[in-house]
Design an enzyme around this catalytic site. Structure first.
Site, PDB file in Angstrom:
ATOM      1  N   PHE A 134      34.051  41.944  50.518  1.00  0.00           N
ATOM      2  CA  PHE A 134      34.320  43.503  50.653  1.00  0.00           C
ATOM      3  C   PHE A 134      35.647  43.719  50.854  1.00  0.00           C
ATOM      4  CE2 PHE A 134      34.103  47.642  52.660  1.00  0.00           C
ATOM      5  CZ  PHE A 134      33.622  48.226  51.810  1.00  0.00           C
ATOM      6  N   ASP A 219      42.298  39.405  54.374  1.00  0.00           N
ATOM      7  CA  ASP A 219      41.685  40.723  54.888  1.00  0.00           C
ATOM      8  C   ASP A 219      41.124  40.497  56.373  1.00  0.00           C
ATOM      9  OD1 ASP A 219      40.293  42.806  55.165  1.00  0.00           O
ATOM     10  OD2 ASP A 219      39.206  43.141  53.366  1.00  0.00           O
ATOM     11  N   LYS A 248      40.291  48.750  60.994  1.00  0.00           N
ATOM     12  CA  LYS A 248      38.969  49.051  62.021  1.00  0.00           C
ATOM     13  C   LYS A 248      39.549  49.298  63.379  1.00  0.00           C
ATOM     14  CE  LYS A 248      35.185  48.193  59.037  1.00  0.00           C
ATOM     15  NZ  LYS A 248      35.587  47.691  57.862  1.00  0.00           N
TER      16      LYS A 248
END
Ligand SMILES: *Cc1c(COP(=O)(O)O)cnc(C)c1O
Length: 391
Positions: A134, A219, A248
């Site tokens: 993702f 990532d 995040k």
């Protein structure tokens, strides 16, 4: 539970839980009736320093009273400070600041393609990614995301992405032909249900990238900044990326991401190549500096490691064997034998514990790293009871 009904004027892209929160403090959220919930979701691995940490609140208040926006046509002190702080943490990487994780991925992809075209040749534009990965919802990031169900409604995808089995070094090696400029991977797959690769995978990937002159893009949007009990998940595996994406937890809840590149790649993107109006604004950057201070000064990386280890040991020993407990630090997956995660998340919500059903069969625990041991233990008691009763 009390709250407002979903609005007809918000697109129904989320199946929202029937609760409305009005306040947060540390690892707790409070609903409109003042009822306290233990937050094992952490705003999806965002609120690592806890809700409304006083240092973050103060940084936002002070900076927003002084200067909110200038655009990137000018320098601001908070952005310079944040870049320096990140460089210190990453052995000198340079940052491009964004407003989200997906945008950090877009920057990494553009950097990799320009590097491939200029150093290897005009056809060296392919990016190898993993199945079940993702990387975000914008077109580049979605094209990199190895989940056909998320892509199909929006086809065609951006060309030039190849997907191979995560954790399979031979499959990756086979996919790395002369047209590949980069490999993009999560060091631990978060949205796939907290999936760790074999211990020797990332070192082997690093070696393959070096041998074939391919960039390794990691990532770390979800795994970075202490979440897995290290500052960055790649340290668990003893490798370093060429380019790394963060987001995040970085802003303590304000929208900010970063694409970081090794020193010698920092000049690949030149004036005019890439841009953002809001990215790296002074308020977001001041908040992020405060977040990094809090993580360092409160020892949250170490705390994540210790509490995570304890929590995983408890879960593994007290839950039945058919439940798989996995993860690193305070990024924990509880894999169920059946697709019951959504029901169970609703059941813990009724007992005022928030947990994320990250896939139909996996519950994910990613609480603020400041959560107290007692609070975590009580919340785990609720989770284990609900899971145990469902089997
Ligand atoms: C959340 C996430 C993204 C996307 O971040 P957004 O801020 O939602 O765009 C990308 N990669 C990983 C690993 C993520 O967990």
């Amino acid at each position: 539970m009390m709250g407002t009904a979903p609005s007809d004027f918000i697109m129904p892209t989320y199946r929202r839980s029937p609760v409305e929160f009005v306040r947060g403090e540390g690892a707790n959220l409070f609903d409109v009736a003042g009822v306290s919930y233990v937050d094992l979701v952490g705003g999806i691995a965002v609120t690592s320093v806890g809700h409304c940490h006083p240092r973050v609140v103060e940084a936002i208040a002070e900076q927003s009273a002084r200067l909110i926006h200038t655009s990137n046509l000018y320098v601001t002190r908070p952005q310079i400070d944040l870049a320096h702080r990140l460089a210190e943490l990453t052995n000198g990487m340079s940052s491009f600041f964004t407003n989200s994780g997906a945008e950090a991925i877009e920057c990494a992809l553009k950097l990799a393609r320009k590097w491939g075209r200029t150093t290897k040749g005009p056809t060296a534009t392919k990016v190898v990614c993993a199945r079940n990965s993702f990387h975000g919802r914008t077109f580049g990031a979605l094209s990199a995301t190895g989940q056909p169900a998320k892509q199909e409604p929006f086809a065609p995808m951006v060309p030039g992405f190849v997907h191979v089995e995560y954790g399979d070094t031979a499959a990756l090696s086979n996919a790395m032909d002369d047209d590949v400029c980069a490999v993009l991977l999560e060091p631990i797959q978060g949205e796939a249900g907290v999936v760790e690769p074999p211990a020797d995978y990332l070192p082997a990937v690093r070696q393959l990238c070096d041998e074939r002159r391919v960039l390794l893009l990691l990532d770390e949007v979800q795994t970075g900044l202490g979440r897995v009990g290290e500052w960055f998940a790649h340290r668990l595996f003893g490798v370093s990326p060429d380019v790394m994406c963060l987001a995040k937890a970085l802003g303590g809840g304000l929208p900010i991401g970063a694409c970081l590149a090794r020193g010698d790649l920092a000049g690949v993107l030149q004036p005019g190549d890439h841009a953002t109006t809001f990215g790296g604004g002074p308020v977001q950057c001041a908040a992020a500096c405060a977040v990094l201070d809090v993580i360092a000064e409160e020892g949250l990386v170490e705390r994540s490691h210790k509490l995570g280890l304890r929590a995983r040991e408890r879960l593994a020993s007290e839950l039945p064997d058919e439940v798989d407990v996995r993860g690193a630090g305070l990024l924990i997956g509880i894999a169920l034998p059946e697709d019951r995660a959504a029901d169970l998340a609703l059941a813990t919500l009724e007992q005022h514990v928030l947990i994320n059903d990250v896939t139909p069969s996996v519950l994910r625990i990613a609480p603020p790293l400041v959560i107290s041991e007692e609070s975590l233990d009580r919340a785990l008691d609720v989770v284990m009871k609900v899971v145990g009763e469902s089997l």
